[in-house]
Design a protein around this motif. Structure first.
Motif, PDB file in Angstrom:
ATOM      1  N   ILE A  26      11.581 -10.103   2.122  1.00  0.00           N
ATOM      2  CA  ILE A  26      10.161  -9.858   2.397  1.00  0.00           C
ATOM      3  C   ILE A  26       9.815  -8.370   2.383  1.00  0.00           C
ATOM      4  O   ILE A  26       8.647  -8.002   2.522  1.00  0.00           O
ATOM      5  N   ARG A  27      10.824  -7.518   2.208  1.00  0.00           N
ATOM      6  CA  ARG A  27      10.568  -6.080   2.125  1.00  0.00           C
ATOM      7  C   ARG A  27      10.203  -5.725   0.682  1.00  0.00           C
ATOM      8  O   ARG A  27      11.041  -5.296  -0.109  1.00  0.00           O
ATOM      9  N   VAL A  28       8.949  -5.901   0.367  1.00  0.00           N
ATOM     10  CA  VAL A  28       8.477  -5.786  -1.015  1.00  0.00           C
ATOM     11  C   VAL A  28       7.636  -4.533  -1.259  1.00  0.00           C
ATOM     12  O   VAL A  28       7.231  -4.271  -2.389  1.00  0.00           O
ATOM     13  N   LEU A  29       7.354  -3.763  -0.219  1.00  0.00           N
ATOM     14  CA  LEU A  29       6.505  -2.578  -0.366  1.00  0.00           C
ATOM     15  C   LEU A  29       7.362  -1.324  -0.516  1.00  0.00           C
ATOM     16  O   LEU A  29       8.153  -0.999   0.363  1.00  0.00           O
ATOM     17  N   ASN A  30       7.214  -0.636  -1.656  1.00  0.00           N
ATOM     18  CA  ASN A  30       7.939   0.621  -1.823  1.00  0.00           C
ATOM     19  C   ASN A  30       7.138   1.782  -1.257  1.00  0.00           C
ATOM     20  O   ASN A  30       6.024   1.606  -0.772  1.00  0.00           O
ATOM     21  N   ARG A  31       7.700   2.970  -1.335  1.00  0.00           N
ATOM     22  CA  ARG A  31       7.116   4.146  -0.686  1.00  0.00           C
ATOM     23  C   ARG A  31       5.725   4.468  -1.222  1.00  0.00           C
ATOM     24  O   ARG A  31       4.785   4.694  -0.446  1.00  0.00           O
ATOM     25  N   ASN A  32       5.569   4.504  -2.542  1.00  0.00           N
ATOM     26  CA  ASN A  32       4.278   4.871  -3.121  1.00  0.00           C
ATOM     27  C   ASN A  32       3.200   3.839  -2.836  1.00  0.00           C
ATOM     28  O   ASN A  32       2.041   4.188  -2.593  1.00  0.00           O
ATOM     29  N   THR A  33       3.573   2.567  -2.860  1.00  0.00           N
ATOM     30  CA  THR A  33       2.601   1.514  -2.581  1.00  0.00           C
ATOM     31  C   THR A  33       2.099   1.614  -1.145  1.00  0.00           C
ATOM     32  O   THR A  33       0.888   1.536  -0.890  1.00  0.00           O
ATOM     33  N   LEU A  34       3.020   1.806  -0.207  1.00  0.00           N
ATOM     34  CA  LEU A  34       2.639   1.899   1.201  1.00  0.00           C
ATOM     35  C   LEU A  34       1.812   3.160   1.456  1.00  0.00           C
ATOM     36  O   LEU A  34       0.794   3.116   2.159  1.00  0.00           O
ATOM     37  N   LYS A  35       2.226   4.273   0.867  1.00  0.00           N
ATOM     38  CA  LYS A  35       1.492   5.528   1.065  1.00  0.00           C
ATOM     39  C   LYS A  35       0.092   5.444   0.474  1.00  0.00           C
ATOM     40  O   LYS A  35      -0.885   5.856   1.115  1.00  0.00           O
ATOM     41  N   THR A  36      -0.026   4.901  -0.736  1.00  0.00           N
ATOM     42  CA  THR A  36      -1.337   4.791  -1.383  1.00  0.00           C
ATOM     43  C   THR A  36      -2.267   3.878  -0.607  1.00  0.00           C
ATOM     44  O   THR A  36      -3.450   4.183  -0.416  1.00  0.00           O
ATOM     45  N   THR A  37      -1.744   2.758  -0.132  1.00  0.00           N
ATOM     46  CA  THR A  37      -2.555   1.822   0.656  1.00  0.00           C
ATOM     47  C   THR A  37      -3.063   2.486   1.928  1.00  0.00           C
ATOM     48  O   THR A  37      -4.233   2.346   2.297  1.00  0.00           O
ATOM     49  N   ALA A  38      -2.186   3.234   2.594  1.00  0.00           N
ATOM     50  CA  ALA A  38      -2.577   3.935   3.821  1.00  0.00           C
ATOM     51  C   ALA A  38      -3.662   4.969   3.535  1.00  0.00           C
ATOM     52  O   ALA A  38      -4.633   5.100   4.291  1.00  0.00           O
ATOM     53  N   LEU A  39      -3.525   5.701   2.426  1.00  0.00           N
ATOM     54  CA  LEU A  39      -4.514   6.716   2.067  1.00  0.00           C
ATOM     55  C   LEU A  39      -5.874   6.102   1.785  1.00  0.00           C
ATOM     56  O   LEU A  39      -6.912   6.651   2.172  1.00  0.00           O
ATOM     57  N   VAL A  40      -5.885   4.958   1.114  1.00  0.00           N
ATOM     58  CA  VAL A  40      -7.157   4.289   0.777  1.00  0.00           C
ATOM     59  C   VAL A  40      -7.881   3.858   2.048  1.00  0.00           C
ATOM     60  O   VAL A  40      -9.079   4.135   2.223  1.00  0.00           O
ATOM     61  N   PHE A  41      -7.174   3.186   2.941  1.00  0.00           N
ATOM     62  CA  PHE A  41      -7.793   2.744   4.200  1.00  0.00           C
ATOM     63  C   PHE A  41      -8.253   3.941   5.031  1.00  0.00           C
ATOM     64  O   PHE A  41      -9.316   3.911   5.653  1.00  0.00           O
ATOM     65  N   MET A  42      -7.446   5.004   5.031  1.00  0.00           N
ATOM     66  CA  MET A  42      -7.804   6.196   5.785  1.00  0.00           C
ATOM     67  C   MET A  42      -9.074   6.836   5.233  1.00  0.00           C
ATOM     68  O   MET A  42      -9.992   7.176   5.996  1.00  0.00           O
ATOM     69  N   ALA A  43      -9.160   6.968   3.921  1.00  0.00           N
ATOM     70  CA  ALA A  43     -10.318   7.609   3.301  1.00  0.00           C
ATOM     71  C   ALA A  43     -11.590   6.807   3.551  1.00  0.00           C
ATOM     72  O   ALA A  43     -12.642   7.371   3.880  1.00  0.00           O
ATOM     73  N   ILE A  44     -11.499   5.494   3.397  1.00  0.00           N
ATOM     74  CA  ILE A  44     -12.664   4.643   3.644  1.00  0.00           C
ATOM     75  C   ILE A  44     -13.083   4.721   5.103  1.00  0.00           C
ATOM     76  O   ILE A  44     -14.273   4.866   5.418  1.00  0.00           O
ATOM     77  N   GLY A  45     -12.117   4.638   6.007  1.00  0.00           N
ATOM     78  CA  GLY A  45     -12.422   4.696   7.433  1.00  0.00           C
ATOM     79  C   GLY A  45     -13.061   6.004   7.831  1.00  0.00           C
ATOM     80  O   GLY A  45     -14.037   6.022   8.587  1.00  0.00           O
ATOM     81  N   HIS A  46     -12.534   7.112   7.312  1.00  0.00           N
ATOM     82  CA  HIS A  46     -13.110   8.414   7.619  1.00  0.00           C
ATOM     83  C   HIS A  46     -14.530   8.538   7.073  1.00  0.00           C
ATOM     84  O   HIS A  46     -15.429   9.035   7.764  1.00  0.00           O
TER      85      HIS A  46
END
Length: 245
Positions: free
Chosen positions: A4-24
């Motif tokens: 179930i560990r299917v998220l690599n570093r870039n995918t997790l980082k990009t997803t976090a950045l998108v949510f952060m940017a929208i939230g801000h």
């Protein structure tokens, strides 16, 4: 568990950045736009989704510390990013350059920087009393940042329990819950509950679904994108506020 560990570093980082940017963007410009009539529930939803990002960044600090070829260069890069971001952070919040805020109210990248310094102190060759004083100083300094001493402590816990993801989750969750419970006057209000739900989701994603692997395109662009994106998105929000205020 590995399946179930299917998220690599870039995918997790990009997803976090998108949510952060929208939230801000929603949080900082809510008073300027009605977001096409978006209901208050969904506005709050996007604002709270911003809290998915900081635990991810904190985890990457502890992980990056383990694998970096030069801790000195890593510390220097993060300090430069924190200082550049601080300018954008102050402009975005105060709508002018407030020197007092610049010196005393630090952004989350400074939380990450102090956490990285704390890791260096933890692993240094000094005597335990000296280390204890240094770590305490880092926690005090962290209190002046967005995520306070808790952010610094989370980075330390991620590193200390780096081989035990379940313990990472339990320790960090317990720390955040106790801190929020005390800070809210020993009352679990809606704000605290919403915050804990979002942070818990982030922690679960890190401990259950992240595989600590690169996506295969670990080039200079992907390596330094975060360093540019974070202060850039705050400056963009500042300019939007200036134009539409």
């Amino acid at each position: 568990m590995d399946k179930i560990r299917v998220l690599n570093r870039n995918t997790l980082k990009t997803t976090a950045l998108v949510f952060m940017a929208i939230g801000h963007f929603v949080a900082y410009t809510m008073s300027l736009f009605d977001f096409f009539g978006l209901p208050v529930f969904w506005r709050n939803f996007f604002v709270y989704m911003e809290f998915l990002a900081p635990p991810v960044f904190m985890y990457f600090i502890s992980e990056g510390y383990q694998y970096t070829r030069s801790k000195k260069k890593y510390v220097t890069r993060l300090l430069i990013l924190a200082l550049v971001t601080q300018v954008a952070y102050v402009l975005c919040h105060a709508m002018r350059f407030d020197i007092k805020m610049f010196l005393t109210d630090w952004n989350v990248i400074m939380t990450l920087f102090i956490g990285l310094i704390a890791l260096c102190i933890l692993d240094c060759d000094k005597e335990k009393p000296v280390k204890a004083i240094g770590l305490f100083a880092c926690l005090v300094a962290g209190s002046f940042t967005e995520w306070s001493y808790v952010g610094v402590a989370i980075i330390l816990l991620f590193y200390v329990f780096r081989n035990y993801r379940i313990l990472q989750f339990i320790a960090c969750e317990a720390l955040m819950f106790i801190d929020k419970f005390i800070a809210s006057g020993y009352v679990l209000g809606q704000t605290t509950i919403r915050f804990m739900i979002v942070v818990t989701i982030s922690m679960l994603v890190i401990t259950l679904f992240y595989n600590s692997e690169d996506s295969g395109n670990n080039n200079a662009f992907s390596k330094y994108f975060f360093y540019v994106f974070y202060p850039a998105h705050l400056l963009l929000i500042y300019f939007v506020k200036v134009i539409f205020s």
